[in-house]
Design a protein around this motif. Structure first.
Motif, PDB file in Angstrom:
ATOM      1  N   LEU A 198     -17.324 -86.619  45.002  1.00 35.96           N
ATOM      2  CA  LEU A 198     -17.438 -85.184  44.732  1.00 35.96           C
ATOM      3  C   LEU A 198     -17.013 -84.377  45.954  1.00 35.96           C
ATOM      4  CD1 LEU A 198     -18.324 -83.858  42.134  1.00 35.96           C
ATOM      5  CD2 LEU A 198     -20.648 -83.750  42.978  1.00 35.96           C
ATOM      6  N   GLN A 199     -17.384 -84.879  47.139  1.00 34.00           N
ATOM      7  CA  GLN A 199     -17.030 -84.214  48.398  1.00 34.00           C
ATOM      8  C   GLN A 199     -15.507 -84.161  48.564  1.00 34.00           C
ATOM      9  OE1 GLN A 199     -19.709 -83.404  51.039  1.00 34.00           O
ATOM     10  NE2 GLN A 199     -18.006 -81.991  51.271  1.00 34.00           N
ATOM     11  N   ALA A 200     -14.857 -85.291  48.232  1.00 32.54           N
ATOM     12  CA  ALA A 200     -13.385 -85.354  48.358  1.00 32.54           C
ATOM     13  C   ALA A 200     -12.731 -84.385  47.375  1.00 32.54           C
ATOM     14  CB  ALA A 200     -12.919 -86.791  48.088  1.00 32.54           C
ATOM     15  N   GLY A 207      -8.684 -76.317  49.234  1.00 25.28           N
ATOM     16  CA  GLY A 207      -7.338 -76.036  49.742  1.00 25.28           C
ATOM     17  C   GLY A 207      -6.502 -75.282  48.720  1.00 25.28           C
ATOM     18  N   ASN A 208      -6.582 -75.724  47.464  1.00 21.67           N
ATOM     19  CA  ASN A 208      -5.774 -75.098  46.402  1.00 21.67           C
ATOM     20  C   ASN A 208      -6.217 -73.673  46.082  1.00 21.67           C
ATOM     21  OD1 ASN A 208      -4.571 -77.544  46.273  1.00 21.67           O
ATOM     22  ND2 ASN A 208      -5.504 -78.199  44.340  1.00 21.67           N
ATOM     23  N   HIS A 239     -22.883 -75.796  46.464  1.00 19.91           N
ATOM     24  CA  HIS A 239     -23.188 -77.023  47.194  1.00 19.91           C
ATOM     25  C   HIS A 239     -23.139 -78.236  46.259  1.00 19.91           C
ATOM     26  CE1 HIS A 239     -27.171 -75.733  45.855  1.00 19.91           C
ATOM     27  NE2 HIS A 239     -27.618 -76.949  46.062  1.00 19.91           N
ATOM     28  N   LEU A 240     -22.991 -79.403  46.895  1.00 15.70           N
ATOM     29  CA  LEU A 240     -22.735 -80.654  46.151  1.00 15.70           C
ATOM     30  C   LEU A 240     -23.705 -80.899  45.005  1.00 15.70           C
ATOM     31  CD1 LEU A 240     -21.882 -83.643  48.499  1.00 15.70           C
ATOM     32  CD2 LEU A 240     -20.407 -82.373  46.959  1.00 15.70           C
ATOM     33  N   LYS A 252     -20.272 -80.478  31.640  1.00 15.42           N
ATOM     34  CA  LYS A 252     -18.976 -79.850  31.943  1.00 15.42           C
ATOM     35  C   LYS A 252     -18.240 -80.704  32.966  1.00 15.42           C
ATOM     36  CE  LYS A 252     -19.803 -74.984  31.003  1.00 15.42           C
ATOM     37  NZ  LYS A 252     -19.767 -73.638  31.549  1.00 15.42           N
ATOM     38  N   SER A 253     -16.935 -80.570  32.960  1.00 16.01           N
ATOM     39  CA  SER A 253     -16.137 -81.322  33.938  1.00 16.01           C
ATOM     40  C   SER A 253     -16.175 -80.582  35.277  1.00 16.01           C
ATOM     41  CB  SER A 253     -14.694 -81.420  33.456  1.00 16.01           C
ATOM     42  OG  SER A 253     -14.102 -80.133  33.498  1.00 16.01           O
ATOM     43  N   PHE A 254     -15.781 -81.285  36.331  1.00 15.68           N
ATOM     44  CA  PHE A 254     -15.717 -80.698  37.672  1.00 15.68           C
ATOM     45  C   PHE A 254     -14.828 -79.453  37.663  1.00 15.68           C
ATOM     46  CE2 PHE A 254     -13.613 -80.587  41.884  1.00 15.68           C
ATOM     47  CZ  PHE A 254     -14.723 -80.365  42.673  1.00 15.68           C
TER      48      PHE A 254
END
Length: 701
Positions: A198-200, A207-208, A239-240, A252-254
């Protein structure tokens, strides 16, 4: 690396020089006491109290709390007594240190019980001095930051306890920064692989999104500037753990969760909050249903802010929180900010947050009084700790805060335990509504009570507040006791009457003799034991009158309704008014009523069990379950036709079971609620006239 000098430098921004000297003195005292002790990581033990004090310094906690942080393990780990600390640093600090030490002592049979007892101790410590819990939370935070040196199983256990107990307490005290760090560290300790993935993903998305976040931020800043509103606009990171939780809870998806852009707008005062809201609503179209005013109605932990969701360019949802600098501090630090902002805008925010926490602690202590044991207590408190709120109104317009999912019964108990106990119906926005209906914010609730009413055990299936749950259980336990006493008194009076004795005529010393014989203290204790079937009434009579007659046939106990907690009806034969019945005294359950013809009664008799005659009262009321077995020719819709036919007799069906006899025939067993044998015969007569029914008879065991 953190040293006492770097901490002192930090403290100089808000503490007096003599207070800093006292903190340093406590550091050197602790350093000496912990000489030769090391942490699991190999560092000297003193690094831990120093780090805890540093966490408290970041919250601007007072010097006494910092000294307690330095000394919090001294009593437990070094053999220095509370008295010695009192002599060195004064009684208030010795009490604080003792309070923190006591939160981590006794060992228990099970982890669950240890956790429960610890929480009970925390509740008491919070009621005594709230700083104890703040020091404890900082202590746990440093332990979470240094979990690395522990074995994986221990890491997971500590993380689970932190997530279940400490994070909710931090949330309840409004200490949001602390809660977020707890949750993220616990998530990483419990699910390292999920957390790293999840962090990655989060890093990649960040960035995007950078350009779009900057565009929205610029647009908001420019609009506020044009309106002459000085403000700080910050892009808010999710937060994570909250991302993970939303993915699981909302399925739900990320990508869907990360499609929302969040910003915080910090302004000078409350008036400017509402002006800033108008400005952002002019910039982007708001979603009407998503606006929340937590400034007018603060959350239960004191949190204040305006929340709104806007629809930006290309339909992008934008979450905006608008608040003052003080509100932002209080949102991050909660009760810890109470020592920082004593008075803002003539309003004592510290007093307000303290009063709110005091109310919550009071509620915990009430739950503690009603709970049977520490595990029941913690189960109730966990329900109460971690919920979103709904805000509803009393008929006079007062606001009542309740957890999400709360029902009118929760509302009634929140107002007063007696109102909850006497509650029979409710009106929501002046319309009748079921007691189990979940409440929505903004509704007006009126509770209708009756003196004759009492809590229904079924309420435990839908109430969500710990106060309601523990009060209902407490009432039912007390009621069970009172009914046991009354039933036992009637049984003893009857057994005495059979031997020409009277309860009122017994001398005090005769009664005392019976109590001593059974190792009991009061008459009520004796009646309760008889009512619950633990002592036979005849054995008490024999103690008083050795030649007593064993025949109970004179004055049987009568049943007036199905509602007594100590009279239950056997499922094997399902007796109803009109049946010849007997009572079996079952230890702890009271009287279990069977039909005279029930084969289980024969079995119980042969085992020498306590069987007594029982009668139905001439004025017996209520509904009783019984079973009828209907043999039918299998055809489509037969169950629906059968249910309709029974409903025409105004009879409730409580259960249906179908067994196929062969390809063409089935046996349907129905559990129905009837008033007596005549009512049951009417139902059977109506069913018998159906074309597909070949026979109807009452169920036998």
């Amino acid at each position: 690396m953190l040293t006492i000098d770097s901490l002192s430098h930090r403290l100089s921004s808000y503490l007096e020089p003599d207070q800093i000297r006292a903190v340093k003195r406590a550091y050197y005292y602790a350093e000496q006491a912990h000489t030769g002790q090391y942490r699991r990581s190999g560092e000297p033990y003193i690094t831990h109290p120093l780090a805890v004090a540093n966490i408290l310094a970041s919250m601007h906690m007072g010097y006494q709390s910092l000294i307690a942080a330095m000394l919090h393990d001294v009593i437990e780990d070094t053999g220095i007594s509370k008295k010695a600390i009192g002599e060195q640093f004064g009684e208030p600090i010795a009490d604080l240190v003792d309070g923190v030490s006591k939160l981590a002592k006794i060992e228990y049979e099970s982890q669950a019980e240890k956790q429960a007892k610890n929480f009970q101790k925390m509740a008491m410590a919070m009621a005594h001095d709230l700083r104890v819990i703040v020091v404890k939370l900082a202590d746990r935070l440093h332990n979470m930051r240094t979990l690395g040196a522990l074995a994986p199983a221990k890491k997971r256990r500590i993380a689970k306890e932190t997530l279940e107990i400490y994070a909710p307490i931090a949330h309840r005290l409004g200490m949001n920064d602390l809660r977020i760090e707890y949750e993220d560290r616990c998530f990483t300790a419990m699910h390292p692989l999920r957390a790293s993935r999840l962090q990655a993903a989060l890093k990649h998305v960040r960035g995007n999104r950078k350009a779009l976040v900057e565009n929205i931020q610029d647009a908001i800043e420019n609009r506020l500037q044009r309106e002459g509103i000085p403000a700080l606009v910050i892009g808010r990171e999710k937060h994570l753990y909250s991302i993970y939780n939303k993915m699981r809870a909302k399925k739900k998806s990320f990508k869907e969760i990360m499609d929302v852009y969040a910003f915080r707008v910090i302004v000078e005062d409350i008036d400017t909050c509402y002006r800033a809201l108008g400005a952002v609503h002019n910039l982007y179209k708001p979603m009407a249903s998503e606006f929340k005013d937590y400034i007018a109605i603060p959350k239960i932990n004191g949190y204040q802010s305006l929340h709104t969701i806007l629809i930006g360019m290309h339909g992008v949802p934008i979450e905006v929180q608008i608040r003052t600098k003080e509100m932002d501090e209080l949102a991050s630090r909660g009760i810890a900010a109470h020592w920082l902002y004593k008075s803002v805008n003539g309003k004592d925010h510290g007093e307000e947050s303290q009063a709110r926490v005091d109310r919550w602690i009071q509620r915990i202590l009430e739950i503690q009084q009603h709970a049977g044991n520490s595990l029941e207590f913690i189960e109730n408190v966990k329900i109460d700790l971690f919920r979103d709120e709904v805000y509803v109104f009393t008929p006079k317009g007062a606001i009542v805060e309740l957890p999400a999912g709360a029902t009118p019964v929760d509302f009634a108990y929140n107002v007063h335990t007696d109102i909850g106990n006497a509650c029979v119906a409710c009106r929501i926005n002046d319309r009748p509504a079921p007691l189990s209906q979940p409440l929505q914010s903004g509704q007006k609730i009126k509770i209708i009570t009756s003196e004759a009413s009492q809590p229904n055990p079924n309420w435990l299936n839908f109430v969500v507040t710990a106060k309601a749950r523990s009060a209902i259980r407490h009432y039912l336990k007390t009621q069970h006791h009172m009914e046991s006493v009354e039933l036992g008194r009637r049984m003893l009076a009857r057994a005495l009457a059979n031997n020409d004795l009277s309860l009122d005529a017994l001398a005090i010393d005769q009664f005392q003799y019976v109590l001593d014989l059974n190792k009991l203290k009061t008459r009520d204790d004796l009646y309760e034991q008889i009512g619950q079937g633990k002592i036979a009434a005849i054995s008490v009579v024999k103690g008083l009158h050795p030649n007593a007659d064993h025949d109970h046939s004179l004055t049987p106990i009568t049943i007036e309704s199905p509602d007594g907690l100590l009279i239950s009806f056997a499922r094997c034969c399902r007796p109803i008014p009109g049946d010849q019945i007997l009572g079996h005294f079952s230890t702890g359950k009271g009287i279990v009523v069977h039909r005279e013809t029930c084969k289980n009664i024969g079995d119980l008799r042969s085992k020498g069990e306590n069987i007594n005659p029982i009668n139905w009262s001439a004025q017996v009321t209520g509904e009783y379950y019984t079973e009828i077995r209907v043999e039918v020719n299998s055809e489509r819709g037969i169950i629906a036709s059968l249910a309709t036919r029974i409903a025409e007799t105004r009879t409730n069906i409580e259960g249906i079971q179908v067994a196929e006899r062969d390809a063409e025939h089935s046996v349907i067993t129905l559990t129905i609620a009837v008033k007596n044998r005549k009512h049951m015969a009417d139902v059977m007569r109506r069913v018998r006239t159906m074309r597909s029914v070949s026979s109807v008879h009452r169920g036998k065991n």
